[in-house]
Design a protein around this motif. Structure first.
Motif, PDB file in Angstrom:
ATOM      1  N   TRP A  17      43.572  34.715  33.375  1.00 55.65           N
ATOM      2  CA  TRP A  17      43.716  35.728  34.414  1.00 55.65           C
ATOM      3  C   TRP A  17      43.668  35.138  35.806  1.00 55.65           C
ATOM      4  N   LYS A  21      46.335  36.172  38.779  1.00 60.75           N
ATOM      5  CA  LYS A  21      45.887  36.700  40.069  1.00 60.75           C
ATOM      6  C   LYS A  21      46.393  35.831  41.223  1.00 60.75           C
ATOM      7  N   SER A  25      48.811  36.864  44.400  1.00 64.92           N
ATOM      8  CA  SER A  25      48.316  36.788  45.765  1.00 64.92           C
ATOM      9  C   SER A  25      49.212  35.932  46.657  1.00 64.92           C
ATOM     10  N   GLU A  69      51.501  28.847  37.453  1.00 69.64           N
ATOM     11  CA  GLU A  69      50.932  29.346  38.704  1.00 69.64           C
ATOM     12  C   GLU A  69      51.403  28.511  39.895  1.00 69.64           C
TER      13      GLU A  69
END
Ligand SMILES: Nc1nc2c(c(=O)[nH]1)N[C@H]1C(S)=C(S)[C@@H](COP(=O)(O)OP(=O)(O)OC[C@H]3O[C@@H](n4cnc5c(=O)[nH]c(N)nc54)[C@H](O)[C@@H]3O)O[C@H]1N2
Ligand SMILES: Nc1nc2c(c(=O)[nH]1)N[C@H]1C(S)=C(S)[C@@H](COP(=O)(O)OP(=O)(O)OC[C@H]3O[C@@H](n4cnc5c(=O)[nH]c(N)nc54)[C@H](O)[C@@H]3O)O[C@H]1N2
Ligand SMILES: [Mo]
Length: 767
Positions: A17, A21, A25, A69
């Motif tokens: 997670w 996130k 962002s 990510e």
């Protein structure tokens, strides 16, 4: 409100997670939430674009979201809606901008128009493209080509890179350093001597057949996160992963796939490493010596007892050279020295050797923890020695995998960006373009820095990158940059190197790879080569950041046309810019074996692999065999002393929220560092010994005997799980500490992973 720095233990898996996130962002921060998520769907897809972050392999059958990510952060950074327009420079002189942090500079967004430095106002002012090209060309014609540097940062496509090296050579120089000179050059020097190719030998398919991975000096969860997927799959079929790293990097400890809904919900993290050895910084040569010694000793015993052999004797006999000398050196090595140098126990190294011996196919992966050392070349060669003992090269699941950095750094070398003329088919270029290529060796990155420092360089052209920041010894070099007659920077974002400019300076903003690149012949495709020598097509999807941007091929062609004379040779630069497939045809003609049917094969799902002799057990070395290299001795750093009682070995590494000198945020989540990069992570016993307390502000100073004072003030000390005598801080903040002369022998990679330093509390002036 600015957030307070915070250091805490991060015990979640890499991915998970936290990753999801972080992606959301950064998209919001760059004001591209909707557009950005749409663009991400095309990332690393066969008909999409190749990620602009790391160079890890792209599978033929991608996941729905084939990005990580950090790849998402890199995309958001490029497609940001923020802009650095000419008005921006009207508001800020360069002297004022110098007070900004690197983070503040680059986060202003994309450059939009070509600019020229105006000394009278100390500002960059807009200039028409053609005028910029003409002025630069006129100045370049006035210089000795041997005093001009053509740097490439590793992101530009194969097409741009081929054009760039051709321009430099037609102009008259082999001064073509690239980021590889700061990165995997130790690999490029080491591997041709041992296995006869300069690059890794494995493909993505191999990962399915490996039963043991040896992992050295790479922070995978941060710097090649998509690689955690094949590793996780390997773990699920019980492959072993033996890791050597001074610190426990989260991604190598445990991983939850953020794109697997099941894992996100449970969360069902995978333990990645089955053995984790916190080797001392620079202790890898000793550690691998220990493993090789254990294997050779076990094999000696097996032979005596008539038991099955531990080494692959048939492979060694048929395919290698130098085994006996090497084996004798390993037998003679002393366990006590090995333990002291590596910081690991004999039994730990024997456990690693046991896993190696019982595996049918071993793969070795490694990163900057191996290459950025004085003995980086030898360290890579020790890794190949270990591979050769078990015949672990040229069979499914086995091989060596240097994890490359920039998304096309390996490819740039393949198409001629190198200071070494021996690696380039110069006769072929001479014949194709009717010119006389320079034959002398050009400048590496370190040579270029020395030239800037000593005033023997007249001009610096940067195809991407942030050279002045990425290189060492800022204190010595920064004043020198401003004395250069000419600097030209081809870039997407404003960075420190644009402020450290020459007396004449040009800022040429270009399209990024994610943007649509429309030329006379329609929307263009470019190509890149990944860490597994696999070549992929990349098609831009986003609208260009500004109507004034030119593509990198168009800028290189513009510079070439304005600089070269008819006597320089003949190239139809305009035709190439109109249709990049013509550049690919030229690449194929230059390298027919590597790029056969280039234009046809580039778009096939998964790309196409360049043929690599070593992967087929053909050895293009001087002996015609794979060579064992006997280490002269196991001492890591002969020229700088780590002896002093107060001296620590400092490694400078990347955090989780940066791409090299581009800092996305101040967090390094996986290491538990938040809202700051001004930290020095140390072993608690060293802190106690040196009388330092948690969060104390310190001055870190380099131990050297060249009379130059190198220091960084204001880092905060924090206790961390790192071997005694070792410390970690961030790149590029600590680059002022690295002496230019402190670089890998023969490869000249700055040795940013082992800098001898002392640490003093700031309030106290003497020790
Ligand atoms: N998100 C993101 N991705 C990137 C980059 C980025 O900045 N951000 N940069 C790209 C580039 S250009 C490159 S070259 C790669 C770099 O990727 P890495 O090779 O992971 O580079 P570093 O961040 O410098 O981390 C070095 C690792 O080696 C370990 N280490 C340091 N010294 C030693 C040692 O002596 N021995 C051993 N065994 N380990 C050691 C450190 O603890 C750390 O885990 O990543 C590429 N990918
Ligand atoms: N102390 C220490 N120093 C190191 C390292 C280390 O681990 N420790 N690592 C070394 C390594 S491995 C490397 S690779 C180097 C990296 O050195 P560089 O490659 O020179 O630096 P980057 O930070 O990747 O360059 C970022 C800049 O590239 C420009 N850019 C981004 N995308 C594009 C594009 O598509 N086209 C163009 N033309 N420009 C673009 C942007 O303006 C951005 O500011 O640093 C080296 N320096
Ligand atoms: Mo790199």
């Amino acid at each position: 409100m600015s957030k307070l720095p915070r250091i805490e233990k991060y015990s979640h898996p890499a991915g998970g997670w936290g990753s999801a996130k972080a992606v959301a962002s950064i998209l919001l921060k760059e004001h591209v939430a909707v557009n950005g998520s749409r663009i991400l769907m095309h990332q690393n897809k066969p008909d999409g674009f190749a990620c602009v972050s790391c160079s890890w392999a792209k599978p033929a059958d991608p996941h729905l979201f084939e990005f990580c990510e950090n790849g998402a952060k890199a995309t958001a950074w490029e497609v940001t809606s923020k802009r650095v327009t000419p008005e921006f420079f009207q508001h800020h002189t360069l002297a004022a901008l110098e007070a900004w942090t690197d983070f503040e500079l680059e986060s202003q967004g994309r450059l939009t128009e070509p600019m020229r430095y105006d000394a009278a106002t100390d500002r960059y002012l807009p200039i028409p493209w053609q005028q910029a090209f003409d002025e630069i060309g006129a100045q370049l014609r006035g210089f000795d080509p041997k005093r001009v540097v053509f740097y490439a940062s590793g992101r530009a496509s194969l097409e741009t890179s081929y054009m760039y090296q051709l321009f430099a050579r037609m102009y008259g120089t082999n001064n073509l350093p690239d980021s590889s000179n700061m990165c995997h050059e130790s690999t490029s020097v080491a591997l041709p001597e041992t296995i006869g190719v300069p690059v890794g030998t494995v493909t993505l398919d191999d990962f399915q057949h490996t039963d043991c991975f040896f992992f050295f000096g790479h922070n995978t969860g941060t710097n090649a996160p998509r690689m955690l997927h094949p590793l996780q799959e390997a773990r699920q079929r019980h492959a072993r992963i033996v890791t050597f790293n001074p610190i426990k990097e989260r991604g190598l400890v445990s991983f939850a796939n953020p794109q697997s809904p099941g894992q996100m919900l449970t969360p069902d993290e995978t333990c990645i490493s089955t053995q984790y050895h916190q080797v001392k910084i620079g202790g890898d040569i000793a550690a691998v010596t220990g493993i090789c010694k254990a294997l050779i000793d076990a094999d000696d015993r097996a032979q005596k007892e008539g038991a099955p052999r531990v080494l692959d004797a048939a492979f060694i006999a048929e395919h290698t050279h130098g085994f006996d000398t090497f084996a004798d050196a390993m037998r003679a090595a002393n366990w006590r020295d090995i333990e002291v140098e590596s910081g690991l126990t004999r039994s730990a190294l024997e456990a690693a050797a046991t896993d190696y011996a019982k595996s049918k196919a071993v793969m070795i992966l490694y990163g900057m923890g191996i290459t950025q050392h004085r003995e980086g070349v030898l360290a890579v060669q020790m890794l190949t020695n270990l591979m050769l003992l078990g015949g672990n090269i040229g069979k499914p699941g086995a091989g060596i995998c240097p994890i490359r950095g920039h998304s096309n750094v390996q490819g740039q070398r393949t198409v001629g960006i190198t200071e070494k003329p021996s690696l380039v088919p110069l006769d072929k270029l001479a014949e194709m373009y009717r010119f006389n290529p320079p034959r002398d060796v050009g400048m590496t990155t370190v040579d270029a820095c020395e030239g800037v420092r000593d005033g023997t360089v007249d001009a610096f052209i940067g195809l991407g990158g942030n050279f002045a920041r990425a290189t060492p010894d800022h204190g010595v070099l920064e004043p020198a940059w401003k004395k250069l007659p000419l600097t030209v920077q081809i870039a997407t974002h404003l960075n420190r190197s644009h402020l450290l400019h020459g007396r004449a300076a040009y800022l040429l903003p270009c399209l990024g790879r994610i943007e649509v690149d429309r030329q006379a012949g329609g929307a263009q495709i470019v190509t890149v080569e990944d860490s597994t020598a696999c070549i992929h097509a990349s098609r831009g999807f986003a609208a260009p950041a500004s109507e004034h941007l030119l593509s990198e091929p168009a800028i290189v062609a513009g510079l070439a046309k304005a600089t070269l004379t008819p006597q320089s040779g003949s190239v139809d630069w305009d035709a190439w810019v109109g249709d990049y497939s013509l550049v690919r045809d030229a690449i194929e003609r230059t390298y027919p074996d590597q790029f056969k049917d280039f234009n046809q094969r580039m778009s096939q799902p998964g790309g196409f692999h360049r043929p690599l002799a070593a992967a087929k057990r053909e050895w293009k070395t001087k002996t015609g065999k794979a060579n064992f290299i006997t280490p002269p001795d196991a001492s890591e750093d002969p020229d700088m002393s780590f002896e002093g009682e107060r001296t620590l070995r400092l490694m400078t590494t990347r955090g989780d929220s940066q791409f090299n000198t581009t800092v996305y945020s101040l967090d390094d989540r996986f290491r538990g560092v938040f809202n700051t990069r001004q930290v020095l992570l140390m072993n608690r016993a060293d802190m106690t010994r040196l009388g330092l307390t948690e969060d104390e502000a310190v001055t870190v100073a380099t131990v050297s005997n060249d009379g130059v004072e190198r220091k960084v003030d204001g880092l905060r000390v924090h206790a961390f799980d790192i071997p005694a005598g070792c410390a970690m801080s961030y790149y590029p903040e600590c680059n002022p500490l690295i002496p230019l002369a402190h670089h890998a022998k023969r490869a000249k990679v700055p040795a940013g992973k082992a800098v001898p330093v002392t640490v003093r509390a700031m309030a106290r002036s003497s020790s």
